[in-house]
Scaffold this motif. Structure first.
Motif, PDB file in Angstrom:
ATOM      1  N   ARG A   7      28.055  43.294  48.552  1.00  0.00           N
ATOM      2  CA  ARG A   7      28.709  44.358  49.323  1.00  0.00           C
ATOM      3  C   ARG A   7      28.813  43.995  50.802  1.00  0.00           C
ATOM      4  O   ARG A   7      29.794  44.333  51.456  1.00  0.00           O
ATOM      5  CB  ARG A   7      27.959  45.683  49.139  1.00  0.00           C
ATOM      6  CG  ARG A   7      28.106  46.247  47.701  1.00  0.00           C
ATOM      7  CD  ARG A   7      27.151  47.401  47.457  1.00  0.00           C
ATOM      8  NE  ARG A   7      27.373  48.475  48.399  1.00  0.00           N
ATOM      9  CZ  ARG A   7      28.330  49.393  48.284  1.00  0.00           C
ATOM     10  NH1 ARG A   7      29.125  49.354  47.234  1.00  0.00           N
ATOM     11  NH2 ARG A   7      28.480  50.318  49.185  1.00  0.00           N
ATOM     12  N   ASN A  12      31.732  41.709  51.336  1.00  0.00           N
ATOM     13  CA  ASN A  12      33.021  42.390  51.258  1.00  0.00           C
ATOM     14  C   ASN A  12      33.144  43.508  52.294  1.00  0.00           C
ATOM     15  O   ASN A  12      34.038  44.331  52.235  1.00  0.00           O
ATOM     16  CB  ASN A  12      33.209  42.965  49.854  1.00  0.00           C
ATOM     17  CG  ASN A  12      34.674  43.045  49.480  1.00  0.00           C
ATOM     18  OD1 ASN A  12      35.511  42.442  50.140  1.00  0.00           O
ATOM     19  ND2 ASN A  12      34.985  43.789  48.445  1.00  0.00           N
ATOM     20  N   LEU A  19      31.521  46.147  52.612  1.00  0.00           N
ATOM     21  CA  LEU A  19      31.288  47.515  52.158  1.00  0.00           C
ATOM     22  C   LEU A  19      29.988  48.040  52.757  1.00  0.00           C
ATOM     23  O   LEU A  19      29.708  49.230  52.707  1.00  0.00           O
ATOM     24  CB  LEU A  19      31.238  47.578  50.624  1.00  0.00           C
ATOM     25  CG  LEU A  19      32.581  47.344  49.928  1.00  0.00           C
ATOM     26  CD1 LEU A  19      32.402  47.289  48.414  1.00  0.00           C
ATOM     27  CD2 LEU A  19      33.600  48.398  50.303  1.00  0.00           C
ATOM     28  N   GLU A  20      29.185  47.123  53.308  1.00  0.00           N
ATOM     29  CA  GLU A  20      27.965  47.506  54.031  1.00  0.00           C
ATOM     30  C   GLU A  20      27.936  46.750  55.356  1.00  0.00           C
ATOM     31  O   GLU A  20      28.274  45.569  55.396  1.00  0.00           O
ATOM     32  CB  GLU A  20      26.707  47.114  53.237  1.00  0.00           C
ATOM     33  CG  GLU A  20      26.554  47.772  51.892  1.00  0.00           C
ATOM     34  CD  GLU A  20      26.165  49.236  51.969  1.00  0.00           C
ATOM     35  OE1 GLU A  20      25.826  49.717  53.074  1.00  0.00           O
ATOM     36  OE2 GLU A  20      26.212  49.897  50.914  1.00  0.00           O
ATOM     37  N   ARG A  64      38.879  42.050  53.261  1.00  0.00           N
ATOM     38  CA  ARG A  64      38.812  42.410  51.836  1.00  0.00           C
ATOM     39  C   ARG A  64      40.043  41.970  51.064  1.00  0.00           C
ATOM     40  O   ARG A  64      40.001  41.814  49.851  1.00  0.00           O
ATOM     41  CB  ARG A  64      38.635  43.924  51.698  1.00  0.00           C
ATOM     42  CG  ARG A  64      37.334  44.424  52.306  1.00  0.00           C
ATOM     43  CD  ARG A  64      37.115  45.870  51.952  1.00  0.00           C
ATOM     44  NE  ARG A  64      36.036  46.468  52.720  1.00  0.00           N
ATOM     45  CZ  ARG A  64      36.175  47.485  53.560  1.00  0.00           C
ATOM     46  NH1 ARG A  64      37.381  48.029  53.714  1.00  0.00           N
ATOM     47  NH2 ARG A  64      35.160  47.981  54.208  1.00  0.00           N
ATOM     48  N   MET A 117      36.803  41.923  44.538  1.00  0.00           N
ATOM     49  CA  MET A 117      35.523  42.367  43.991  1.00  0.00           C
ATOM     50  C   MET A 117      35.745  43.179  42.720  1.00  0.00           C
ATOM     51  O   MET A 117      36.668  43.981  42.637  1.00  0.00           O
ATOM     52  CB  MET A 117      34.778  43.211  45.031  1.00  0.00           C
ATOM     53  CG  MET A 117      33.399  43.635  44.592  1.00  0.00           C
ATOM     54  SD  MET A 117      32.315  43.847  46.032  1.00  0.00           S
ATOM     55  CE  MET A 117      30.799  44.353  45.227  1.00  0.00           C
ATOM     56  N   PHE A 159      33.561  45.648  39.958  1.00  0.00           N
ATOM     57  CA  PHE A 159      32.316  46.420  39.882  1.00  0.00           C
ATOM     58  C   PHE A 159      31.866  46.622  38.439  1.00  0.00           C
ATOM     59  O   PHE A 159      32.668  46.565  37.510  1.00  0.00           O
ATOM     60  CB  PHE A 159      32.523  47.797  40.517  1.00  0.00           C
ATOM     61  CG  PHE A 159      32.922  47.745  41.968  1.00  0.00           C
ATOM     62  CD1 PHE A 159      31.973  47.886  42.962  1.00  0.00           C
ATOM     63  CD2 PHE A 159      34.248  47.548  42.333  1.00  0.00           C
ATOM     64  CE1 PHE A 159      32.339  47.836  44.301  1.00  0.00           C
ATOM     65  CE2 PHE A 159      34.621  47.492  43.664  1.00  0.00           C
ATOM     66  CZ  PHE A 159      33.669  47.646  44.659  1.00  0.00           C
ATOM     67  N   SER A 162      31.128  49.380  37.073  1.00  0.00           N
ATOM     68  CA  SER A 162      31.712  50.579  36.465  1.00  0.00           C
ATOM     69  C   SER A 162      33.242  50.571  36.473  1.00  0.00           C
ATOM     70  O   SER A 162      33.870  51.625  36.466  1.00  0.00           O
ATOM     71  CB  SER A 162      31.183  51.816  37.189  1.00  0.00           C
ATOM     72  OG  SER A 162      31.286  51.635  38.582  1.00  0.00           O
ATOM     73  N   GLU A 216      35.915  51.097  37.772  1.00  0.00           N
ATOM     74  CA  GLU A 216      36.585  51.805  38.863  1.00  0.00           C
ATOM     75  C   GLU A 216      38.095  51.632  38.862  1.00  0.00           C
ATOM     76  O   GLU A 216      38.722  51.456  39.902  1.00  0.00           O
ATOM     77  CB  GLU A 216      36.005  51.382  40.218  1.00  0.00           C
ATOM     78  CG  GLU A 216      34.535  51.673  40.382  1.00  0.00           C
ATOM     79  CD  GLU A 216      34.168  53.131  40.100  1.00  0.00           C
ATOM     80  OE1 GLU A 216      34.993  54.022  40.362  1.00  0.00           O
ATOM     81  OE2 GLU A 216      33.050  53.358  39.594  1.00  0.00           O
ATOM     82  N   LEU A 217      38.682  51.694  37.682  1.00  0.00           N
ATOM     83  CA  LEU A 217      40.143  51.788  37.638  1.00  0.00           C
ATOM     84  C   LEU A 217      40.532  53.135  38.213  1.00  0.00           C
ATOM     85  O   LEU A 217      39.728  54.065  38.239  1.00  0.00           O
ATOM     86  CB  LEU A 217      40.637  51.660  36.197  1.00  0.00           C
ATOM     87  CG  LEU A 217      40.347  50.318  35.523  1.00  0.00           C
ATOM     88  CD1 LEU A 217      40.997  50.291  34.142  1.00  0.00           C
ATOM     89  CD2 LEU A 217      40.848  49.151  36.354  1.00  0.00           C
ATOM     90  N   PHE A 218      41.778  53.253  38.665  1.00  0.00           N
ATOM     91  CA  PHE A 218      42.240  54.525  39.207  1.00  0.00           C
ATOM     92  C   PHE A 218      42.729  55.393  38.045  1.00  0.00           C
ATOM     93  O   PHE A 218      43.741  55.080  37.422  1.00  0.00           O
ATOM     94  CB  PHE A 218      43.360  54.294  40.228  1.00  0.00           C
ATOM     95  CG  PHE A 218      42.970  53.290  41.288  1.00  0.00           C
ATOM     96  CD1 PHE A 218      41.732  53.371  41.911  1.00  0.00           C
ATOM     97  CD2 PHE A 218      43.827  52.263  41.635  1.00  0.00           C
ATOM     98  CE1 PHE A 218      41.359  52.446  42.880  1.00  0.00           C
ATOM     99  CE2 PHE A 218      43.467  51.335  42.605  1.00  0.00           C
ATOM    100  CZ  PHE A 218      42.230  51.420  43.226  1.00  0.00           C
ATOM    101  N   LYS A 269      39.015  47.979  30.049  1.00  0.00           N
ATOM    102  CA  LYS A 269      39.045  48.421  31.446  1.00  0.00           C
ATOM    103  C   LYS A 269      38.607  47.304  32.375  1.00  0.00           C
ATOM    104  O   LYS A 269      39.204  47.078  33.427  1.00  0.00           O
ATOM    105  CB  LYS A 269      38.094  49.615  31.631  1.00  0.00           C
ATOM    106  CG  LYS A 269      38.672  50.938  31.211  1.00  0.00           C
ATOM    107  CD  LYS A 269      37.719  52.056  31.603  1.00  0.00           C
ATOM    108  CE  LYS A 269      37.671  53.064  30.480  1.00  0.00           C
ATOM    109  NZ  LYS A 269      36.747  54.150  30.662  1.00  0.00           N
ATOM    110  N   ARG A 277      43.438  43.241  38.269  1.00  0.00           N
ATOM    111  CA  ARG A 277      43.778  43.962  39.504  1.00  0.00           C
ATOM    112  C   ARG A 277      43.255  43.229  40.738  1.00  0.00           C
ATOM    113  O   ARG A 277      43.901  43.223  41.789  1.00  0.00           O
ATOM    114  CB  ARG A 277      43.175  45.373  39.436  1.00  0.00           C
ATOM    115  CG  ARG A 277      43.606  46.282  40.551  1.00  0.00           C
ATOM    116  CD  ARG A 277      43.057  47.676  40.383  1.00  0.00           C
ATOM    117  NE  ARG A 277      41.614  47.736  40.574  1.00  0.00           N
ATOM    118  CZ  ARG A 277      40.892  48.858  40.533  1.00  0.00           C
ATOM    119  NH1 ARG A 277      41.497  50.014  40.273  1.00  0.00           N
ATOM    120  NH2 ARG A 277      39.602  48.839  40.718  1.00  0.00           N
ATOM    121  N   ALA A 278      42.110  42.597  40.600  1.00  0.00           N
ATOM    122  CA  ALA A 278      41.584  41.818  41.721  1.00  0.00           C
ATOM    123  C   ALA A 278      42.334  40.492  41.858  1.00  0.00           C
ATOM    124  O   ALA A 278      42.643  40.038  42.959  1.00  0.00           O
ATOM    125  CB  ALA A 278      40.092  41.565  41.525  1.00  0.00           C
TER     126      ALA A 278
END
Ligand SMILES: Nc1ncnc2c1ncn2[C@@H]1O[C@H](COP(=O)(O)OP(=O)(O)O)[C@@H](O)[C@H]1O
Ligand SMILES: [Mg+2]
Lengths: 232, 252
Positions: free
Chosen positions: B51, B54, B56-57, B82, B87, B89, B91, B93-95, B148, B155-156
């Motif tokens: 993270r 990328n 994110l932190e 980014r 990245m 994940f 889970s 995280e598709l939309f 998924k 998607r990435a």
């Protein structure tokens, strides 16, 4: 004295004669409700985005507005607009008062509804959008709001119906809406039963279709419900 | 093209408000075309490390360099970083409100301003490669976990990232779906994709890694070629970690 009367004794002729007046008043109510609802939605959208972005100072103003709006009756808000503001030289027409009042009330309700929807979009969901190189504005527009809007639909619908019902107090600012016409007819002709019956019918005709459409949309949303529900 | 240093960190440190030294002076580097697998006990800071890479932190100390340029902690410009660092994940995280195809083409169109036609063509080609062509108009809720995750990888990928970060991408999957996802990743590795992979699939780690990093308590404890690491772990902590793994594997 109030007395029980047989419905068959209703003066049909009277009802027919004054229906056009009700229709006209209903159109006015619809117009103002429509403008008020759209303006409320835009206000709510703005507030909920500011709250999501936690924009300093602006957020405090919006919190204040929401508290004020939710904790004062529309009637008082309208009194303030119609009778209070002229004292400091601001004269608004009946219609402007009605629209501003309704928007002031509805904006906070819409904001809270959208806010709940926004809160349901998880942090990691937005992070996955960020990790694709999207800017905050793009994430809000393409990822957060569409999802928030969808989950908020039941609450938004309920607010819509609530706001239409609230239009019944507009007569205090001398707007010739449904309530005003009914009161007028009662005052002039003493046909209380007929006037009230038509008033109730008018609101029913106004609200019923909206209510039905809302529950249809809600059912569809539930069926198409996304997220974790209904995975294969 | 010659392989060259693409991403490195020096003395990278990071604390959370209520959790000190989650990352404790990490020195790390990765070349183009290289696959580095990070393993370590739960809570050792693997996700946090990815993270940070990328953005994110925010980090507390140290340097991260991408393409030799320091990544400054300027989060207004994080989107530029980014765009180059993909990245995926755990889970997915598709939309959920967009179809598979619309999930994939959104960022290339809006972020990279590429033509919808071109992007769609590429998306379809990529979907076909991962065996999901017929799902292109489906919504995420109509897909299995494995499907998924393959969409999330596509998607990435369509952003043409310089480096891909995978954070336990099979950890939420049913066992029978793990393979279909890992195969996609193995294929990417073969094609020379630069990747940092966090995983608990030790067999996969052995197969895909050019180098294994063992992280514990926010520090790189061991760094070795996969065969070496899995067969002759040097540190006591790595031995222990790998042992618990054998034990768990047998348990299941
Ligand atoms: N957002 C956060 N806020 C506070 N503590 C966190 C946060 N994210 C992770 N941590 C803590 O940091 C440590 C490392 O977490 P993480 O990087 O997720 O480990 P890993 O991915 O290796 O399991 C853990 O102790 C975790 O509880
Ligand atoms: Mg993790």
């Amino acid at each position: 004295m109030r007395k029980v009367r047989d419905f068959s004794l209703m003066d049909l002729e009277f009802i027919l004669e004054f229906s056009p007046m009700y229709l006209e008043a209903a159109m006015l109510t619809i117009r103002i409700a429509l403008i008020g609802i759209v303006a409320s939605f835009i206000t709510g959208l703005f507030c909920s985005i500011v709250k999501y972005l936690k924009i300093p100072v602006l957020v405090q103003f919006i919190n204040l507005y929401i508290e004020l709006s939710r904790n004062t009756p529309l009637l008082i808000q309208l009194f303030f607009l119609y009778f209070g503001l002229p004292k400091i030289g601001i004269l608004l027409s009946s219609e402007s008062c009605a629209i501003i009042g309704l928007t002031f009330l509805g904006g906070s309700y819409m904001a809270e509804a959208l806010r709940t929807g926004i809160d349901q979009v998880t942090k990691i969901q937005t992070e996955s959008a960020f990790s694709l190189g999207m800017k905050k504005s793009q994430v809000i527009r393409y990822i957060i709001l569409p999802q928030a809007f969808t989950t908020s639909i039941p609450a938004l619908c309920a607010n819509m119906i609530f706001l239409i019902k609230e239009t019944s107090v507009f007569s205090v600012v001398a707007l010739a809406d449904l309530m005003y016409v009914a009161k007028d007819l009662i005052g002039i002709y003493y046909k209380t039963d007929e006037a009230l019956l038509m008033l109730v019918l008018s609101y029913l005709l106004l609200l019923l279709p909206i209510s039905v459409i809302c529950s249809m949309v809600e059912r569809r949303m539930r069926y198409a419900g996304f997220g974790n529900t209904g995975t294969v | 093209m010659e392989n060259h240093l693409i991403l490195e960190t020096q003395e990278l440190s990071k604390s959370y408000e209520n959790q000190k030294n989650v990352l404790n002076g990490i020195n790390f580097s990765i070349q183009t075309g290289e696959v580095v697998v990070i393993v370590g006990p739960s809570g050792c800071g693997k996700s946090t490390f990815l993270r940070c890479l990328n953005m994110l932190e925010p980090i507390d100390a140290g340097v991260i360099r991408l393409d030799g340029k320091e990544i400054h902690q300027d989060f207004k410009k994080a989107h530029l970083i980014r765009e180059k660092v993909g990245m995926v994940f755990q889970s997915y995280e598709l939309f959920p409100h967009r179809t598979v195809l619309d999930n994939i083409i959104l960022a290339p169109i809006k972020v990279q301003k590429r033509k919808k036609e071109d992007v769609t063509k590429e998306a379809v080609a990529l979907l076909t490669r991962v065996g999901l062509f017929e799902k292109k108009s489906a919504y995420p809720r109509q897909l299995s976990g494995g499907q998924k995750q393959r969409v999330a990888i596509v998607r990435a990928l369509i952003m043409h990232p310089e480096i891909l970060l995978l954070d336990e991408i099979t950890a939420a999957l049913d066992p029978e779906m793990v393979r279909e996802v890992l195969q996609v990743v193995l294929q990417l590795a073969k094609e020379g994709m630069t990747m940092i992979i966090v995983t608990h699939e030790m067999g996969f780690a052995k197969a895909v890694a050019d180098r294994v990093l063992f992280l514990d308590q926010g520090q790189v404890v061991e760094e070795a070629a996969p065969f070496e690491f899995f067969t002759y772990p040097k540190s006591e902590r790595a031995k222990q970690f790998l042992n618990t793994f054998h034990y768990e594997a047998i348990e299941i």
